[in-house]
Write a protein that holds these residues in place. Structure first.
Motif, PDB file in Angstrom:
ATOM      1  N   ILE A   1       9.792  -9.032  61.298  1.00  0.00           N
ATOM      2  CA  ILE A   1      11.119  -8.919  61.895  1.00  0.00           C
ATOM      3  C   ILE A   1      11.045  -9.546  63.277  1.00  0.00           C
ATOM      4  O   ILE A   1      10.551  -8.935  64.233  1.00  0.00           O
ATOM      5  N   ARG A   2      11.485 -10.790  63.376  1.00  0.00           N
ATOM      6  CA  ARG A   2      11.423 -11.485  64.657  1.00  0.00           C
ATOM      7  C   ARG A   2      12.439 -10.891  65.630  1.00  0.00           C
ATOM      8  O   ARG A   2      13.489 -10.398  65.231  1.00  0.00           O
ATOM      9  N   GLY A   3      12.073 -10.947  66.914  1.00  0.00           N
ATOM     10  CA  GLY A   3      12.951 -10.379  67.926  1.00  0.00           C
ATOM     11  C   GLY A   3      14.370 -10.904  67.845  1.00  0.00           C
ATOM     12  O   GLY A   3      15.333 -10.166  68.063  1.00  0.00           O
ATOM     13  N   GLY A   4      14.516 -12.177  67.479  1.00  0.00           N
ATOM     14  CA  GLY A   4      15.837 -12.773  67.398  1.00  0.00           C
ATOM     15  C   GLY A   4      16.684 -12.259  66.264  1.00  0.00           C
ATOM     16  O   GLY A   4      17.903 -12.490  66.254  1.00  0.00           O
ATOM     17  N   SER A   5      16.081 -11.566  65.286  1.00  0.00           N
ATOM     18  CA  SER A   5      16.849 -11.035  64.154  1.00  0.00           C
ATOM     19  C   SER A   5      17.256  -9.578  64.346  1.00  0.00           C
ATOM     20  O   SER A   5      18.009  -9.031  63.538  1.00  0.00           O
ATOM     21  N   VAL A   6      16.763  -8.949  65.405  1.00  0.00           N
ATOM     22  CA  VAL A   6      17.130  -7.556  65.682  1.00  0.00           C
ATOM     23  C   VAL A   6      18.624  -7.478  66.020  1.00  0.00           C
ATOM     24  O   VAL A   6      19.158  -8.344  66.712  1.00  0.00           O
ATOM     25  N   LYS A   7      19.296  -6.462  65.499  1.00  0.00           N
ATOM     26  CA  LYS A   7      20.727  -6.300  65.750  1.00  0.00           C
ATOM     27  C   LYS A   7      20.937  -5.757  67.159  1.00  0.00           C
ATOM     28  O   LYS A   7      20.481  -4.656  67.497  1.00  0.00           O
TER      29      LYS A   7
ATOM     30  N   TYR B   1       5.578  -2.674  66.770  1.00  0.00           N
ATOM     31  CA  TYR B   1       6.630  -3.251  67.603  1.00  0.00           C
ATOM     32  C   TYR B   1       5.980  -3.668  68.910  1.00  0.00           C
ATOM     33  O   TYR B   1       5.460  -2.831  69.645  1.00  0.00           O
ATOM     34  N   LEU B   2       6.000  -4.974  69.181  1.00  0.00           N
ATOM     35  CA  LEU B   2       5.286  -5.494  70.339  1.00  0.00           C
ATOM     36  C   LEU B   2       6.264  -5.887  71.437  1.00  0.00           C
ATOM     37  O   LEU B   2       7.186  -6.677  71.216  1.00  0.00           O
ATOM     38  N   LEU B   3       6.053  -5.335  72.627  1.00  0.00           N
ATOM     39  CA  LEU B   3       6.914  -5.610  73.771  1.00  0.00           C
ATOM     40  C   LEU B   3       6.317  -6.689  74.665  1.00  0.00           C
ATOM     41  O   LEU B   3       7.032  -7.536  75.199  1.00  0.00           O
ATOM     42  N   ASP B   4       5.020  -6.648  74.880  1.00  0.00           N
ATOM     43  CA  ASP B   4       4.314  -7.637  75.705  1.00  0.00           C
ATOM     44  C   ASP B   4       3.023  -8.017  75.011  1.00  0.00           C
ATOM     45  O   ASP B   4       2.327  -7.149  74.472  1.00  0.00           O
ATOM     46  N   GLY B   5       2.672  -9.301  75.080  1.00  0.00           N
ATOM     47  CA  GLY B   5       1.416  -9.757  74.505  1.00  0.00           C
ATOM     48  C   GLY B   5       1.596 -10.349  73.118  1.00  0.00           C
ATOM     49  O   GLY B   5       2.708 -10.599  72.656  1.00  0.00           O
ATOM     50  N   THR B   6       0.476 -10.551  72.437  1.00  0.00           N
ATOM     51  CA  THR B   6       0.455 -11.150  71.103  1.00  0.00           C
ATOM     52  C   THR B   6      -0.591 -10.435  70.263  1.00  0.00           C
ATOM     53  O   THR B   6      -1.691 -10.159  70.741  1.00  0.00           O
TER      54      THR B   6
ATOM     55  N   GLN C   1      23.977  -2.358  60.788  1.00  0.00           N
ATOM     56  CA  GLN C   1      22.737  -2.311  60.017  1.00  0.00           C
ATOM     57  C   GLN C   1      21.661  -3.162  60.669  1.00  0.00           C
ATOM     58  O   GLN C   1      21.921  -4.296  61.075  1.00  0.00           O
ATOM     59  N   GLY C   2      20.441  -2.615  60.774  1.00  0.00           N
ATOM     60  CA  GLY C   2      19.315  -3.365  61.293  1.00  0.00           C
ATOM     61  C   GLY C   2      18.634  -4.178  60.210  1.00  0.00           C
ATOM     62  O   GLY C   2      18.865  -3.960  59.014  1.00  0.00           O
ATOM     63  N   PRO C   3      17.758  -5.121  60.579  1.00  0.00           N
ATOM     64  CA  PRO C   3      17.129  -6.012  59.601  1.00  0.00           C
ATOM     65  C   PRO C   3      16.004  -5.394  58.791  1.00  0.00           C
ATOM     66  O   PRO C   3      15.664  -5.899  57.719  1.00  0.00           O
ATOM     67  N   GLY C   4      15.379  -4.335  59.281  1.00  0.00           N
ATOM     68  CA  GLY C   4      14.234  -3.754  58.583  1.00  0.00           C
ATOM     69  C   GLY C   4      14.628  -3.119  57.262  1.00  0.00           C
ATOM     70  O   GLY C   4      15.616  -2.390  57.178  1.00  0.00           O
ATOM     71  N   ILE C   5      13.852  -3.410  56.204  1.00  0.00           N
ATOM     72  CA  ILE C   5      14.068  -2.826  54.879  1.00  0.00           C
ATOM     73  C   ILE C   5      13.041  -1.718  54.690  1.00  0.00           C
ATOM     74  O   ILE C   5      11.831  -1.968  54.783  1.00  0.00           O
ATOM     75  N   THR C   6      13.511  -0.507  54.440  1.00  0.00           N
ATOM     76  CA  THR C   6      12.609   0.637  54.389  1.00  0.00           C
ATOM     77  C   THR C   6      12.647   1.310  53.023  1.00  0.00           C
ATOM     78  O   THR C   6      13.692   1.372  52.379  1.00  0.00           O
TER      79      THR C   6
ATOM     80  N   ASP D   1       8.860  -8.774  68.698  1.00  0.00           N
ATOM     81  CA  ASP D   1       8.726  -8.853  67.241  1.00  0.00           C
ATOM     82  C   ASP D   1       8.252  -7.518  66.674  1.00  0.00           C
ATOM     83  O   ASP D   1       7.588  -6.722  67.351  1.00  0.00           O
ATOM     84  N   THR D   2       8.551  -7.330  65.394  1.00  0.00           N
ATOM     85  CA  THR D   2       8.098  -6.150  64.660  1.00  0.00           C
ATOM     86  C   THR D   2       7.450  -6.604  63.361  1.00  0.00           C
ATOM     87  O   THR D   2       7.986  -7.461  62.665  1.00  0.00           O
ATOM     88  N   GLN D   3       6.294  -6.022  63.046  1.00  0.00           N
ATOM     89  CA  GLN D   3       5.704  -6.262  61.732  1.00  0.00           C
ATOM     90  C   GLN D   3       5.655  -4.950  60.953  1.00  0.00           C
ATOM     91  O   GLN D   3       5.131  -3.951  61.439  1.00  0.00           O
ATOM     92  N   TRP D   4       6.242  -4.995  59.775  1.00  0.00           N
ATOM     93  CA  TRP D   4       6.357  -3.819  58.922  1.00  0.00           C
ATOM     94  C   TRP D   4       5.424  -4.021  57.745  1.00  0.00           C
ATOM     95  O   TRP D   4       5.671  -4.863  56.889  1.00  0.00           O
ATOM     96  N   MET D   5       4.335  -3.268  57.720  1.00  0.00           N
ATOM     97  CA  MET D   5       3.353  -3.415  56.645  1.00  0.00           C
ATOM     98  C   MET D   5       3.401  -2.213  55.722  1.00  0.00           C
ATOM     99  O   MET D   5       3.181  -1.078  56.149  1.00  0.00           O
ATOM    100  N   THR D   6       3.716  -2.456  54.469  1.00  0.00           N
ATOM    101  CA  THR D   6       3.682  -1.415  53.444  1.00  0.00           C
ATOM    102  C   THR D   6       2.300  -1.438  52.814  1.00  0.00           C
ATOM    103  O   THR D   6       1.976  -2.340  52.035  1.00  0.00           O
TER     104      THR D   6
END
Length: 317
Positions: free
Chosen positions: A164-170, A92-97, A192-197, A114-119
């Protein structure tokens, strides 16, 4: 801290405060200060849950707060190529790239909010690094990486990503509008949040205005953890103090409370807190470096597979 936000949280759907006569408030069991260290090629991290016993973390393995650090030109750093097997990484990134790439051709770029969820599942090689433009310019970098365990039945599934782009967060508001809730994954108060776990969890980033308080319903079968990203405040109805760089372990119950101090430090207008809860897997955990399995034998097999190139090879370009 440019995580996704709104100008007026009063326009957002509200989370009703649980009835204290029927919802048992969770009391604070422990407050732990995260030790500081370095990861990868040398970027600073706080080991968020290092002071909390692993039996209370299940299904989470660990979490690092990356930064907050202001890099000069040429200073931004990442991690070299490394393997993973048996769990999920949540960045989960707050600042930077950050640019992610793996040996199966997956990955992508994440930036503010943005959030990147890597399985990782059955295994891969993986690299995380700032883009060349950020290395050249420098700048602020701040984020989190959470490791979520997989049950034995899912440890060898095919690797995959969720972006999970920042704009899709609930986005949600507290009942009085004094707190902004970013629901990244899971459920809270019927939302419900967008992340599938694979493992049932809830992940939230909440911003609490100075002097405000939020009480959220919380599944009684989940554990409950909080971590201070910025600012200061308290946890629980008993108002146990905690601040940036400190983790809170809650006890049993059906709701949890976070309150912001009346005065915040100059670096943050609000008290910024990550809330985590999950259904314990209750299986043996064998953890060595980048592998999280159920037995020593499985760890040994993971290392042999890595050394034999069965987790993939580093792309040539």
């Amino acid at each position: 801290m440019p995580a996704v936000t709104v100008e007026n949280p009063l326009v957002l759907p509200r989370i009703e405060t649980p009835d204290p006569t029927t919802a048992r408030p969770r009391k604070v069991r422990q407050v732990a200060t995260a030790p500081e260290g370095y990861e990868g090629e040398g970027f600073p991290v706080r080991r968020a849950f290092a002071g909390i016993h692993t039996r209370h973390l299940d299904p989470f393995i660990m979490m690092d707060q990356m930064g907050e650090v202001e890099y000069a030109p040429g200073e931004p750093k990442g991690t070299p190529w490394h393997p993973h097997r048996g769990f999920e990484t949540v960045t989960y990134l707050l600042d930077g790239t950050f640019v992610h790439q793996d040996s199966h051709g997956g990955g992508g770029t994440i930036t503010d909010g943005d959030t990147q969820w890597m399985t990782a599942g059955s295994g891969l090689l993986h690299i995380e690094a700032p883009p060349e433009s950020l290395v050249m310019s420098g700048g602020l970098f701040h984020g989190l990486q959470l490791w979520v365990n997989l049950p034995a039945s899912d440890k060898m599934i095919t690797p995959k990503y969720q972006d999970i782009r920042g704009g899709s967060v609930k986005l949600l508001g507290s009942e009085d509008g004094g707190a902004l809730v970013r629901l990244i994954a899971g459920e809270v108060g019927g939302h419900q949040g967008p992340g599938i776990t694979h493992t049932p969890i809830t992940m939230i980033h909440v911003s609490v205005n100075p002097g405000a308080q939020i009480t959220l319903p919380w599944r009684s079968d989940f554990n409950a953890l909080a971590y201070g990203l910025a600012g200061s405040g308290s946890a629980g109805a008993e108002r146990r103090p905690f601040r940036m760089g400190q983790a809170v372990l809650f006890g049993d119950g059906d709701s949890l409370t976070i309150r912001a101090d009346e005065a915040q430090d100059s670096r943050s207008a609000n008290f910024e807190v990550v809330l985590l809860g999950g259904e314990p897997i209750r299986e043996p955990v064998a953890w060595y470096g980048p592998f999280v399995m159920n037995s020593h034998h499985e760890l040994q097999q993971a290392m042999e597979d890595f050394q034999a190139g069965r987790l993939g090879t580093i792309p040539t370009s």
